[in-house]
Design an enzyme around this catalytic site. Structure first.
Site, PDB file in Angstrom:
ATOM      1  N   TYR A 102       5.425  66.332  29.746  1.00 55.16           N
ATOM      2  CA  TYR A 102       5.739  66.643  28.379  1.00 55.16           C
ATOM      3  C   TYR A 102       7.236  67.040  28.141  1.00 55.16           C
ATOM      4  O   TYR A 102       8.160  66.416  27.562  1.00 55.16           O
ATOM      5  CB  TYR A 102       4.761  67.399  27.682  1.00 55.16           C
ATOM      6  CG  TYR A 102       3.214  66.857  27.614  1.00 55.16           C
ATOM      7  CD1 TYR A 102       3.105  66.032  26.538  1.00 55.16           C
ATOM      8  CD2 TYR A 102       2.536  67.183  28.564  1.00 55.16           C
ATOM      9  CE1 TYR A 102       1.876  65.446  26.549  1.00 55.16           C
ATOM     10  CE2 TYR A 102       1.297  66.710  28.523  1.00 55.16           C
ATOM     11  CZ  TYR A 102       0.731  65.618  27.526  1.00 55.16           C
ATOM     12  OH  TYR A 102      -0.543  65.204  27.431  1.00 55.16           O
ATOM     13  N   ASN A 125      -0.956  58.741  19.264  1.00 59.01           N
ATOM     14  CA  ASN A 125      -0.850  57.227  19.497  1.00 59.01           C
ATOM     15  C   ASN A 125      -1.775  56.388  19.407  1.00 59.01           C
ATOM     16  O   ASN A 125      -2.969  56.509  19.795  1.00 59.01           O
ATOM     17  CB  ASN A 125      -0.351  57.213  21.268  1.00 59.01           C
ATOM     18  CG  ASN A 125      -0.394  55.682  21.612  1.00 59.01           C
ATOM     19  OD1 ASN A 125       0.173  54.988  20.939  1.00 59.01           O
ATOM     20  ND2 ASN A 125      -0.351  55.749  22.947  1.00 59.01           N
ATOM     21  N   CYS A 133       0.440  56.280  26.953  1.00 57.89           N
ATOM     22  CA  CYS A 133       0.449  57.821  26.962  1.00 57.89           C
ATOM     23  C   CYS A 133      -0.343  58.550  27.900  1.00 57.89           C
ATOM     24  O   CYS A 133      -0.117  59.630  28.247  1.00 57.89           O
ATOM     25  CB  CYS A 133      -0.195  58.427  25.373  1.00 57.89           C
ATOM     26  SG  CYS A 133      -1.830  57.715  25.134  1.00 57.89           S
ATOM     27  N   HIS A 134      -1.106  57.770  28.698  1.00 58.77           N
ATOM     28  CA  HIS A 134      -1.820  58.142  29.639  1.00 58.77           C
ATOM     29  C   HIS A 134      -0.889  58.777  31.046  1.00 58.77           C
ATOM     30  O   HIS A 134      -1.412  59.228  31.858  1.00 58.77           O
ATOM     31  CB  HIS A 134      -3.103  57.258  30.517  1.00 58.77           C
ATOM     32  CG  HIS A 134      -2.306  55.913  30.784  1.00 58.77           C
ATOM     33  ND1 HIS A 134      -2.171  54.920  29.797  1.00 58.77           N
ATOM     34  CD2 HIS A 134      -2.105  55.481  31.934  1.00 58.77           C
ATOM     35  CE1 HIS A 134      -1.805  53.728  30.365  1.00 58.77           C
ATOM     36  NE2 HIS A 134      -1.751  54.017  31.624  1.00 58.77           N
ATOM     37  N   GLU A 160      -3.360  52.444  38.067  1.00 58.21           N
ATOM     38  CA  GLU A 160      -2.095  52.194  38.458  1.00 58.21           C
ATOM     39  C   GLU A 160      -1.276  52.562  39.604  1.00 58.21           C
ATOM     40  O   GLU A 160      -0.341  52.517  39.885  1.00 58.21           O
ATOM     41  CB  GLU A 160      -1.232  52.524  37.012  1.00 58.21           C
ATOM     42  CG  GLU A 160      -1.746  51.856  35.726  1.00 58.21           C
ATOM     43  CD  GLU A 160      -0.662  52.538  34.679  1.00 58.21           C
ATOM     44  OE1 GLU A 160       0.048  53.296  34.807  1.00 58.21           O
ATOM     45  OE2 GLU A 160      -1.108  51.877  33.617  1.00 58.21           O
TER      46      GLU A 160
END
Length: 167
Positions: A102, A125, A133-134, A160
Site C-alpha cells: 500500500y 474497487n 487489487c489482489h 499468478e
C-alpha cells in the site's frame, strides 16, 4: 449513468456478477463481496457481446492461458471519485506475478503518506480481478484485506505465481 446489462459468470472461485454501462464494464463482484452494490437495476442479458468477452477472458485467465493485463484492455468504466480512479489506474500497472505494498502504491502516486487512503480506494474497487487489487499486500508482503475474501486473494496470487507471506 445506469447499468445497461448484467450477467453471472461462473469461476473456480465462485460466481461473479458482471455489469456494464454504455461506456464499458463497470462492475465485477463476487457474491457477498464487501461493497457489493446489491441487486442492480439492469436487465439480465446472456448474450451481451462485452459481457460474453469478459466471461471468455476470465475462463482463459483461470486456465492460465491469459494474463490479467490482456483482460485490462477491455473497455473499463468503474465509477468512483477522481482519487479512486487514480488508484485503480495504478493497480492496472502492477504486472501479473508481481505485487506492491500500500505504501509503495501511495508513493508511486506522489502521496507517500496516503497508504490508508489508497487502501480505502482499493477496497472500493468495483471490478474484481480485472483491476488487480489482489496484487496489493502489506508492507512485509503479508495478506491484508480483500473485499472478495482472503482465501480468494490467496488463490489469485498463487494462480499468478506471486509470492506473499503466509499467516
Amino acid at each position: 449513468m445506469s447499468f445497461t446489462a448484467q450477467c453471472r459468470i461462473n469461476t473456480p472461485l465462485g460466481p461473479l456478477c458482471a455489469a456494464r454501462t454504455e461506456l464499458g464494464l463497470a462492475g465485477l463482484w463476487f457474491d457477498a463481496q464487501a461493497h457489493h452494490p446489491g441487486p442492480l437495476d439492469a436487465p439480465w442479458v446472456d448474450d451481451d457481446p462485452l459481457l460474453l468477452q469478459v466471461a471468455a477472458l476470465l475462463t482463459d485467465y483461470f486456465e492460465c492461458r491469459l494474463e490479467v493485463q490482456a483482460l485490462a484492455r477491455l473497455p473499463l468504466a468503474p465509477r468512483g471519485s477522481p482519487f479512486q480512479q487514480e488508484v485503480w489506474r495504478a493497480l492496472l500497472r502492477i504486472p501479473s506475478g508481481h505485487s506492491r505494498s500500500y505504501g509503495e502504491l501511495a508513493a508511486s502516486l506522489g502521496r507517500p503518506h496516503a497508504a490508508r487512503a489508497v487502501g480505502a480506494a482499493i477496497g472500493r474497487n468495483p471490478i474484481s480481478i480485472l483491476i488487480p487489487c489482489h496484487r496489493v499486500l502489506g508492507a512485509g508482503g503479508g495478506l491484508t484485506g480483500y473485499a472478495g475474501g482472503l482465501a480468494r486473494k490467496q488463490a489469485l496470487l498463487r494462480l499468478e505465481g506471486t509470492a506473499f507471506a503466509e499467516a
